[in-house]
Scaffold this active site. Structure first.
Site, PDB file in Angstrom:
ATOM      1  N   GLY A   1       0.933  -1.167  -0.092  1.00  0.00           N
ATOM      2  CA  GLY A   1       0.054  -0.048  -0.075  1.00  0.00           C
ATOM      3  C   GLY A   1       0.974   1.079  -0.085  1.00  0.00           C
TER       4      GLY A   1
ATOM      5  CE1 TYR B   1     -10.198  -1.111   7.186  1.00  0.00           C
ATOM      6  CE2 TYR B   1     -11.498   0.111   8.967  1.00  0.00           C
ATOM      7  CZ  TYR B   1     -10.118  -0.260   8.262  1.00  0.00           C
ATOM      8  OH  TYR B   1      -8.993   0.580   8.556  1.00  0.00           O
TER       9      TYR B   1
ATOM     10  N   GLY C   1      -0.509   4.510  -1.084  1.00  0.00           N
ATOM     11  CA  GLY C   1      -1.908   4.968  -0.057  1.00  0.00           C
ATOM     12  C   GLY C   1      -1.644   6.091   0.787  1.00  0.00           C
ATOM     13  CD  GLN C   2      -5.262   9.081   4.702  1.00  0.00           C
ATOM     14  OE1 GLN C   2      -5.926   8.173   5.050  1.00  0.00           O
ATOM     15  NE2 GLN C   2      -5.645  10.431   5.151  1.00  0.00           N
TER      16      GLN C   2
ATOM     17  CE  LYS D   1      -7.497  -2.846   9.001  1.00  0.00           C
ATOM     18  NZ  LYS D   1      -6.186  -2.921   8.367  1.00  0.00           N
TER      19      LYS D   1
END
Ligand code: SER
Length: 318
Positions: A10, A145, A13-14, A149
């Protein structure tokens, strides 16, 4: 001393975009390998020795990357966020859990010495107070989600208990940043609002005015992540994932901060399906365990964060 070779999934990604820069400064750009779905040209401005465009669920290709680059540390950030996960639960499970187990297995073989994996405030759900939520409370996530997690946290703890895998994790609150856009999350309103404030001086929030959520500025998130990864093993008492509270505010409170800087700014509210997700999460988090164990601290409150976001985003959008 053998140099650490670090893999970041990732990577564009952010979080990845900013983590790559900080890790490159610490360990040398040539020792940083980034991996993402985006094509190679998108990685041109990111501080990386190598960028590999590939699907993180391709375990054969992933194995090759680890061997070829002699990877010793992994920041496995690739994930589908809360909003996107609701629209495709099987895919969310596949992306959010399977590669984590792959990395835990490699760490069990001691090829990978240290693994970071992000969890989220989405592991929390019903049956607990909304505010000042502690480290050890019943976890009843109601979102796809959150379920992925929570499972991930349990996998991390299992591999630590059974195989002494050095896996470290943080339950990130909503992350606010200007370098890379967020995508698909419920807390993303607190990023989108800044773009719209600068470009149109108005914003329609998909979260209701009085819904408070825990939030963290990216600078503080990266510092906390690096700090957790640097401390010695005996400072770590939590092998599921550490609570991080950051700050807590409502869309209305954030709008008021923005208005101090952009006086004509206006906000209205059209909550969508993400409102229910937000309501299932705590509004503030107690992170005293991370503070005690490894000295978690923050530099940004809502005022400092708003000023810094507007300053940098204005420059970026110009
Ligand atoms: N920022 C995430 C989301 O909204 C929560 O971890 O999906």
């Amino acid at each position: 001393m053998k140099v650490e070779k670090i893999l970041i999934t990732g990577a564009l990604g952010q979080i990845g975009t900013e983590l790559c820069g900080r890790l490159s400064a610490l360990y040398g750009t040539n020792n940083i390998v980034g991996l993402g779905l985006e094509e190679e040209s998108k990685a041109a401005d990111i501080a990386l020795g190598t960028y590999i465009s590939m699907d993180v669920t391709d375990s054969v290709a992933l194995q090759k990357v680890i061997e070829e680059h002699e990877i010793t540390t992994v920041y496995h950030l690739a994930s589908l966020l809360s909003g996107t996960s609701e629209s495709n639960p099987p895919l969310a499970w596949h992306i959010n859990v399977d590669p984590l187990i792959f990395f835990l297995e490699r760490a069990k073989e001691k090829k990978i010495k240290k693994l970071f994996w992000p969890s989220s405030i989405a592991v929390f759900g019903g049956g607990i107070p909304k505010t000042n939520v502690g480290q050890e409370v019943p976890l009843n996530p109601t979102t796809v989600y959150g379920i992925s997690k929570l499972a991930g946290e349990k996998w991390c703890e299992y591999y630590f208990n059974k195989y002494q895998v050095d896996v470290r994790s943080i339950r990130y609150p909503g992350l606010i940043s200007w370098k890379a856009p967020a995508g698909g999350g419920t807390t993303d309103y607190a990023v989108d609002i800044f773009y719209k404030a600068i470009q149109e001086q108005r914003y329609t929030s998909f979260i209701k005015e009085n819904t408070a959520l825990p939030m963290l500025y990216m600078e503080d998130a990266i510092s906390a992540t690096l700090k957790l990864m640097e401390v010695s093993q005996d400072q770590i008492s939590v092998r599921t994932s550490y609570n991080l509270g950051g700050m807590s505010f409502t869309p209305q409170e954030l709008a008021a901060e923005i208005k101090k800087e952009i006086s004509e700014f206006k906000i209205d509210y059209e909550p969508d399906f993400r409102q229910a997700i937000a309501e299932s999460w705590p509004s503030s988090i107690n992170d005293s365990v991370a503070k005690k164990d490894w000295g978690l601290q923050y530099d940004f409150d809502i005022t400092a964060m708003t000023k810094d976001m507007l300053l940098n985003l204005k420059k970026k959008l110009r």
